[in-house]
Design a protein around this motif. Structure first.
Motif, short mmCIF file in Angstrom:
data_model
loop_
_atom_site.label_atom_id
_atom_site.label_comp_id
_atom_site.label_asym_id
_atom_site.label_seq_id
_atom_site.Cartn_x
_atom_site.Cartn_y
_atom_site.Cartn_z
N ARG A 77 -91.84 30.93 38.32
CA ARG A 77 -91.17 30.34 39.47
C ARG A 77 -92.14 29.40 40.16
O ARG A 77 -93.31 29.73 40.33
CB ARG A 77 -90.71 31.41 40.45
N CYS A 113 -82.14 26.22 45.13
CA CYS A 113 -82.78 27.24 44.30
C CYS A 113 -82.01 27.35 43.01
O CYS A 113 -80.80 27.31 43.02
CB CYS A 113 -82.75 28.58 45.03
N GLU A 120 -91.33 35.29 33.36
CA GLU A 120 -90.55 34.48 34.30
C GLU A 120 -91.53 33.67 35.16
O GLU A 120 -92.44 34.24 35.76
CB GLU A 120 -89.71 35.39 35.19
N TRP A 158 -92.62 26.71 43.59
CA TRP A 158 -92.14 26.11 44.83
C TRP A 158 -92.66 24.69 44.86
O TRP A 158 -93.85 24.44 44.63
CB TRP A 158 -92.66 26.89 46.05
N ARG A 203 -86.84 28.07 39.12
CA ARG A 203 -87.12 29.15 38.18
C ARG A 203 -87.00 28.55 36.78
O ARG A 203 -85.94 28.06 36.39
CB ARG A 203 -86.14 30.31 38.36
N GLU A 228 -82.25 27.85 38.32
CA GLU A 228 -82.97 27.79 37.06
C GLU A 228 -82.97 26.34 36.61
O GLU A 228 -81.94 25.69 36.57
CB GLU A 228 -82.33 28.68 36.01
N HIS A 282 -87.22 25.65 45.32
CA HIS A 282 -87.62 26.73 44.43
C HIS A 282 -87.01 26.50 43.06
O HIS A 282 -85.79 26.35 42.94
CB HIS A 282 -87.13 28.06 45.04
#
Length: 147
Positions: free
Chosen positions: A21, A138, A19, A23, A34, A140, A32
């Motif tokens: 992530r 935020c 995973e 910023w 993902r 995906e 953010h």
């Protein structure tokens, strides 16, 4: 499409992949993102295929594929793909102990994602589904080099 600059990169292994992530700094404030789960990859000279297959066996989450790439000595290479990056690092050590060269296993998932997309500065990003988390966007999504 929203734009920003990568501020920080984080990653962790999960059972289904790594995973990643990020910023981002944007005009609207920090964001953010993902990324979809990533598979880690390293490369080995194709001449070692039989030895690698013998050492790796049928380990789950590992795949060996021929690629249309060569190393700096112009030898064809194989891609060694692992679901978890830490598994790839363990395989690199085992293969090195057996005298098999492995290339680029040290490249962490966030750096590989950015490098393969030639991302060095501003990025464009989008989300698969918008989410809000205490006022910050935020979710995906994906990023790519700003055009």
């Amino acid at each position: 499409m929203p734009q920003g600059f990568v501020l920080t990169r984080h990653w962790r292994d999960t059972a289904d992949g790594s995973e990643v992530r990020l910023w981002l700094a944007t005009d609207a404030g920090p964001c953010h993102v993902r990324l979809p789960l990533q598979t880690s990859v390293a490369f080995a000279p194709a001449e070692f295929r039989t030895r690698i297959e013998r050492l790796v066996g049928d380990e789950p989450g590992v795949e060996l594929r021929p690629l249309e790439l060569c190393d700096f000595r112009h030898r064809p290479v194989l891609g060694l793909y692992c679901r978890q990056h830490r598994h790839l690092l363990n395989l690199e050590r085992r293969l090195a102990d057996a005298g098999i060269e492995i290339f680029e296993a040290e490249v962490r998932p966030p750096e590989r994602y950015l490098m393969e997309r030639f991302i060095t500065a501003p990025v464009e990003f989008w989300f698969f589904a918008d989410q809000r988390e205490t006022g910050r966007v935020c979710g995906e999504g994906r990023i790519e080099k700003r055009r």
